[in-house]
Design a protein around this motif. Structure first.
Motif, mmCIF file in Angstrom:
data_model
loop_
_atom_site.group_PDB
_atom_site.id
_atom_site.type_symbol
_atom_site.label_atom_id
_atom_site.label_comp_id
_atom_site.label_asym_id
_atom_site.label_seq_id
_atom_site.Cartn_x
_atom_site.Cartn_y
_atom_site.Cartn_z
ATOM 1 N N ALA A 135 61.640 -11.843 24.395
ATOM 2 C CA ALA A 135 60.942 -13.032 23.940
ATOM 3 C C ALA A 135 61.903 -14.232 23.283
ATOM 4 N N TRP A 136 61.435 -15.412 23.268
ATOM 5 C CA TRP A 136 61.786 -16.090 22.078
ATOM 6 C C TRP A 136 60.945 -16.439 21.036
ATOM 7 N N THR A 137 61.036 -16.402 19.803
ATOM 8 C CA THR A 137 59.647 -16.339 18.966
ATOM 9 C C THR A 137 60.206 -17.418 17.756
ATOM 10 N N TYR A 138 59.000 -17.592 17.103
ATOM 11 C CA TYR A 138 58.990 -18.315 15.953
ATOM 12 C C TYR A 138 58.346 -17.381 14.987
ATOM 13 N N ASN A 139 59.402 -17.272 14.046
ATOM 14 C CA ASN A 139 59.178 -16.265 12.744
ATOM 15 C C ASN A 139 58.911 -14.910 13.337
ATOM 16 N N GLY A 140 59.647 -14.242 14.207
ATOM 17 C CA GLY A 140 59.563 -12.868 15.010
ATOM 18 C C GLY A 140 58.321 -12.637 15.625
ATOM 19 N N ARG A 141 57.285 -13.497 16.078
ATOM 20 C CA ARG A 141 56.170 -13.000 16.589
ATOM 21 C C ARG A 141 55.697 -14.053 17.731
ATOM 22 N N VAL A 142 54.974 -13.463 18.543
ATOM 23 C CA VAL A 142 54.360 -14.309 19.596
ATOM 24 C C VAL A 142 52.692 -14.134 19.775
ATOM 25 N N PRO A 143 52.030 -15.143 19.616
ATOM 26 C CA PRO A 143 52.578 -16.486 19.215
ATOM 27 C C PRO A 143 52.811 -16.750 17.972
ATOM 28 N N GLY A 144 53.486 -17.786 17.360
ATOM 29 C CA GLY A 144 54.238 -18.051 16.230
ATOM 30 C C GLY A 144 53.104 -18.340 15.171
ATOM 31 N N PRO A 145 53.457 -18.307 14.086
ATOM 32 C CA PRO A 145 52.383 -18.341 12.755
ATOM 33 C C PRO A 145 51.201 -19.552 13.168
#
Length: 391
Positions: A135-145
């Motif tokens: 994955a490509w993530t925002y803040n290490g998670r999917v979905p992002g915060p």
């Protein structure tokens, strides 16, 4: 004869079924399998401060008899095994009520400034037992915060790109062109950063996502998240009914505390990169809320912030068993745009607010899922575990 020639031509144009999808639908397995149901407990229903509403632990006792009863009752269909949520660094149960309010301060003009730190990074995540996705993530998670602000707040997001590709944050809302989060207006190269700033408007259930090209790749790899703008009740005082609804949506008010609120981001994963999804989910983990049903208190209404970011399929949907609900398209109205429905469809990037009451229902497990059977069988199947005393 002309009819049969035409039919033959149409048949030869039919796209063959992806063999991986066929194996999954047929009850086979892929790196861990999608076969018979093994319900492992129940997820907490939580208020905005992450306190459990019903009494009891986050996960119900693993009673084999109860698990088997649930398996037979709900179709004998879900993933086998457990996803390592600790390894992922996020848990789908916690995601349901994990509102990121940022760091708040007061500007000289009296308005509230909310500041957020968001980082893009490459990360492998487990989306079903034994199935891993780069994955490509925002803040290490999917979905992002899930970013949650109030109408009229000044929102400032410091975006850092620690990924291997150019990325942006494009917010669905009202803002200046230079803050649009597209190439040439907010795109950050690897190792760079960009600061977005805009006023939070309109109120509603919105989203953000990467808008770098190719867009479909950046979307399906996981760069998206929910952006909720609560209405400011003071802006709606002229209408008592609107004021009351606005108070109920404003996080932290006594009226809002009465509601059980959840964020649900419908998504899919193309695990072999053939532009067809092999896994579907809400909040990324296949069958997460079948294995751990969402525990809700029947005495309190439910509000679901529903967002569709599924790539490669034109629509996704939400269907509730045994009940009906009201729906607010995009969440930008204080009265429902649909009343007393049990199914809604959303195209990609469409979103809305669902309001449900189980006050007059008996206790039990109530299904909700996509009403595309393939999506449900491949992961988008969930349960509300309704509990509480009858009125």
């Amino acid at each position: 004869m002309k009819f049969f020639k035409s039919l033959k031509t149409k048949i030869t144009q039919i796209k063959p079924v992806n063999p991986v999808r066929r194996r999954l639908l047929g009850g086979g397995f892929l790196a861990g399998g999608l076969v018979a149901l093994t319900a492992s407990g129940s997820a907490r229903a939580q208020s905005h401060d992450n306190h459990s509403t019903p009494e009891g632990s986050a996960t119900a006792p693993k009673d084999p008899a109860a698990q088997e009863k649930m398996r037979m009752q709900h179709g004998g269909m879900t993933t086998v095994g457990e996803v390592d949520h600790a390894r992922n660094g996020f848990h789908p149960v916690e995601m349901l009520t994990d509102w990121d309010r940022g760091v708040a301060s007061t500007l000289p003009d009296g308005r509230t400034l909310r500041e957020f730190e968001i980082t893009a990074e490459d990360k492998e995540i487990e989306i079903a037992p034994g199935i891993f996705f780069p994955a490509w993530t925002y803040n290490g998670r999917v979905p992002g915060p899930t970013l949650r602000v109030t109408e009229g707040d000044v929102v400032r997001i410091r975006f850092t790109n620690n990924s291997s590709m150019p990325h942006t944050m494009h917010f669905h809302g009202i803002h200046a062109a230079r803050m649009d989060g597209v190439p040439g207006a907010g795109e950050a190269m690897p190792g760079e950063e960009f600061t977005y700033e805009f006023d939070a408007k309109p109120f509603g259930c919105h989203l953000y996502h990467c808008h770098s090209f190719p867009l479909k790749r950046h979307m399906q790899k996981g760069l998206y998240g929910a952006f909720i703008v609560d209405p400011d009740p003071e802006k709606h005082r002229d209408n008592p009914a609107d004021y009351a609804v606005a108070r109920s949506r404003l996080l932290g008010t006594p009226e809002n505390d009465h509601w059980q609120e959840f964020i649900m981001v419908m998504n899919g994963f193309d695990t072999n990169f053939d532009e067809e999804n092999e896994i579907y989910a809400v909040n990324s983990i296949a069958h997460a809320y079948s294995n751990e049903p969402i525990r809700v208190d029947k005495a309190r209404p439910i509000r679901v912030y529903l967002v569709n970011v599924t790539e490669f399929d034109p629509i996704n949907s939400f269907h509730l068993h045994g009940n009906f609900f009201d729906y607010y398209d995009h969440g930008t109205t204080l009265s429902p745009t649909l009343r007393i429905v049990d199914t809604v469809m959303q195209c990609q990037a469409q979103r809305g607010i669902i309001e449900i009451s189980f006050a007059e229902h008996e206790n039990g497990n109530y299904m909700f899922h996509a009403h595309q059977a393939e999506f449900a069988e491949l992961g988008w199947m969930s349960l509300f575990q309704v509990e509480g005393e009858d009125a």
